[in-house]
Scaffold this motif. Sequence first.
Motif, PDB file in Angstrom:
ATOM      1  N   GLU A 156       4.892   6.265  -1.924  1.00  0.00           N
ATOM      2  CA  GLU A 156       5.700   5.052  -1.929  1.00  0.00           C
ATOM      3  C   GLU A 156       5.761   4.406  -3.299  1.00  0.00           C
ATOM      4  O   GLU A 156       4.890   4.585  -4.143  1.00  0.00           O
ATOM      5  N   THR A 204       6.525   0.402  -4.409  1.00  0.00           N
ATOM      6  CA  THR A 204       6.727  -0.945  -3.871  1.00  0.00           C
ATOM      7  C   THR A 204       7.328  -1.847  -4.942  1.00  0.00           C
ATOM      8  O   THR A 204       7.128  -1.648  -6.137  1.00  0.00           O
ATOM      9  N   TRP A 205       8.069  -2.859  -4.489  1.00  0.00           N
ATOM     10  CA  TRP A 205       8.690  -3.806  -5.418  1.00  0.00           C
ATOM     11  C   TRP A 205       8.782  -5.185  -4.773  1.00  0.00           C
ATOM     12  O   TRP A 205       8.727  -5.317  -3.562  1.00  0.00           O
ATOM     13  N   THR A 206       8.908  -6.184  -5.646  1.00  0.00           N
ATOM     14  CA  THR A 206       9.210  -7.543  -5.209  1.00  0.00           C
ATOM     15  C   THR A 206      10.485  -7.978  -5.916  1.00  0.00           C
ATOM     16  O   THR A 206      10.795  -7.509  -7.013  1.00  0.00           O
ATOM     17  N   ARG A 208      10.139  -1.286  -0.337  1.00  0.00           N
ATOM     18  CA  ARG A 208       9.510  -0.070  -0.810  1.00  0.00           C
ATOM     19  C   ARG A 208      10.414   1.120  -0.555  1.00  0.00           C
ATOM     20  O   ARG A 208      11.277   1.086   0.321  1.00  0.00           O
ATOM     21  N   GLU A 226      13.121  -2.851   3.286  1.00  0.00           N
ATOM     22  CA  GLU A 226      13.151  -4.066   2.480  1.00  0.00           C
ATOM     23  C   GLU A 226      13.507  -5.287   3.295  1.00  0.00           C
ATOM     24  O   GLU A 226      14.052  -5.195   4.379  1.00  0.00           O
TER      25      GLU A 226
END
Length: 104
Positions: free
Chosen positions: A32, A34-36, A20, A14
């Motif tokens: 995986e 994933t993120w924001t 992720r 990150e």
Amino acid sequence: MDDAVKDLPVRRSEDASAGRYIIDLPGGAKAELTWTARDTSQGSLRIATHTGVPEAFGGRGIAGRLVSALVEDARAQGFRIVPACSYVALWARRHPETQELFAG
């Protein structure tokens, strides 16, 4: 879950705005989530944008392990999760005991 993948660690990668969760699978494959990140007047959010597990490894609980890692971090770090990914939304519905960690 099959013994070949159940003990594989979840890695985190990150920076300040995205990240992720990754599981390195046999044969060089990766799973995986994933993120924001977004900070709002209501607190910090992580928007779960995608969960992917190679088809050959499907049905073994791998995606669930990725979401569980995100949920554990939400508890420990105090952010809430926005389930923009359909799998994360489904996981949240199946685990009502975690609802306080999910937003929108």
